[in-house]
Design an enzyme around this catalytic site. Structure first.
Site, PDB file in Angstrom:
ATOM      1  N   ARG A  40       0.870  -1.192   0.000  1.00 34.88           N
ATOM      2  CA  ARG A  40       0.000   0.000   0.000  1.00 34.88           C
ATOM      3  C   ARG A  40       0.896   1.227   0.000  1.00 34.88           C
ATOM      4  NH1 ARG A  40      -5.307   1.572   3.582  1.00 34.88           N
ATOM      5  NH2 ARG A  40      -6.144   0.104   2.059  1.00 34.88           N
ATOM      6  N   ARG A  66     -13.650  -8.581   2.226  1.00 34.28           N
ATOM      7  CA  ARG A  66     -12.251  -8.319   1.836  1.00 34.28           C
ATOM      8  C   ARG A  66     -11.415  -9.583   2.088  1.00 34.28           C
ATOM      9  NH1 ARG A  66     -10.455  -3.063   1.855  1.00 34.28           N
ATOM     10  NH2 ARG A  66      -8.624  -3.984   0.859  1.00 34.28           N
ATOM     11  N   HIS A 103      -7.616   0.975  -6.268  1.00 31.45           N
ATOM     12  CA  HIS A 103      -7.813   0.116  -5.091  1.00 31.45           C
ATOM     13  C   HIS A 103      -8.482  -1.168  -5.585  1.00 31.45           C
ATOM     14  CE1 HIS A 103      -8.013  -1.079  -1.043  1.00 31.45           C
ATOM     15  NE2 HIS A 103      -8.838  -0.196  -0.525  1.00 31.45           N
ATOM     16  N   CYS A 142     -16.737   1.824   1.183  1.00 32.09           N
ATOM     17  CA  CYS A 142     -15.511   1.025   1.337  1.00 32.09           C
ATOM     18  C   CYS A 142     -14.946   1.150   2.744  1.00 32.09           C
ATOM     19  CB  CYS A 142     -14.494   1.426   0.289  1.00 32.09           C
ATOM     20  SG  CYS A 142     -14.008   3.150   0.351  1.00 32.09           S
TER      21      CYS A 142
END
Ligand code: CP
Ligand code: NVA
Length: 324
Positions: free
Chosen positions: A101, A308, A128, A280
């Protein structure tokens, strides 16, 4: 060597494999003895904060049998300026996969190139991908195929999350409407990169509306500042923070310009009956969504967060060629 760096470069067929195996992974959680990553060590390198992505990858990798190492980018030499390509060549000789990330998309791509181990984009300023694959899995789990449906993104339409939605819409063939003030709409170049053609602007009473089509998949894109028009007849209302990580210095300006681009009860009334509301996360109540609407849709929003874990396990299995 496979990587998951963007939805731009992920084929529709591979998206469909990941989406289908997300359901299998979810169903089999705790029941399958399969440990395809046994004996492996994966590193998570994070240059930005994270709750969901970090925890879901750590748990998911462990459930697949891997050891996991979390590396805050500021604690390794990368944070003191060691080049990405050198960091990548060191890690590539020691660990079996990386979840990264960071800020620039180019950094994740450079890392993957030099490390030569499976590399996953866990969020950059530009995309993303793991989030949007999960979101589509979550939508389809509750409402069936997303193809032909209308997804309305509300808020900062120029950040990473809507960009990944643009690439997903183009490939999976649904209509994506982005409701945002002009300066927070994605650039036309992004629509072109996604394959939308006949992109044209039309002046209306509530400003310019941009539309584009992709006939091969039936996808459509609409960029508009008219929030009500964008929400009318939507099957999914979706939002993200107004101030993405790294944009904190612009917070006051962003809040001023984006005020009003909120998912709330009056907006939900314009959408189709049974429309889902998703976020999200993290959510800022009173900004991009109001508290009442957030709590009324908490079951969906937290399933989205849970998913996720399942979708990322499916992504990893696809990357390493493990049977699900
Ligand atoms: N949605 C998401 O990526 O959350 P985190 O920033 O907490 O990982
Ligand atoms: N657009 C947000 C997404 C957070 C998950 C950000 O980049 O901060």
């Amino acid at each position: 060597m496979k990587h998951l760096l963007s939805l731009e470069n992920l084929s529709r067929a591979d998206m469909e494999i990941i989406l289908a195996s997300s359901a299998t992974v979810k169903r089999q959680r705790g029941k399958s003895a399969s440990m395809p990553l046994a004996g492996q060590t994966w590193a998570l390198i994070f240059a930005k904060a994270s709750t969901r992505t970090r925890v879901s990858f750590e748990v998911g990798l462990r459930e697949l049998g891997a050891n996991v190492m979390f590396l805050s980018a500021v604690d390794i030499q990368l944070g003191r300026g060691e080049p990405i390509k050198d960091t990548a060549r060191v890690l590539g000789r020691m660990v079996h996969g990386v979840v990264f990330r960071t800020f620039a998309q180019a950094d994740v791509e450079e890392f993957a190139h030099y490390a030569n181990i499976p590399t996953i984009n866990a969020l950059t300023d530009e995309e993303h991908p793991c989030q949007i694959l999960t979101d589509i899995f979550t939508y389809q789990e509750q409402r069936g195929p997303i193809q032909g449906k209308v997804v309305t993104f509300v808020g900062d339409g120029a950040c990473n999350v809507p960009a990944s939605w643009v690439f997903a819409a183009a490939k999976l063939g649904f209509e994506l409407r982005i409701a945002a003030p002009k300066e927070f709409q994605p650039p036309l170049a992004l629509l072109e990169r996604a394959g939308f053609t006949h992109v044209h602007a039309q002046a209306t009473g509530s400003g310019e509306v941009i539309t584009g089509h992709l006939t091969a998949t039936g996808a459509k894109i609409v960029l508009t500042a008219d929030l009500s028009a964008a929400a009318a007849g939507a099957d999914l209302l979706y939002t993200d923070v107004w101030v993405s990580m790294g944009k904190e210095a612009e917070a006051a300006d962003r809040i001023r310009v984006l005020t009003g681009y909120q998912i709330n009860q009056s907006l939900v009334k314009l959408a189709n009956p049974g429309a889902l509301v998703m976020h999200c996360l993290p959510a800022y109540r009173g900004k991009e969504i109001d508290d009442e609407t957030f709590e009324a849709n908490a079951a969906t929003i937290f399933s989205e967060a849970e998913n996720r874990l399942h979708t990322q396990k499916a992504i990893i299995a696809w990357l390493v060629g493990a049977a699900i």
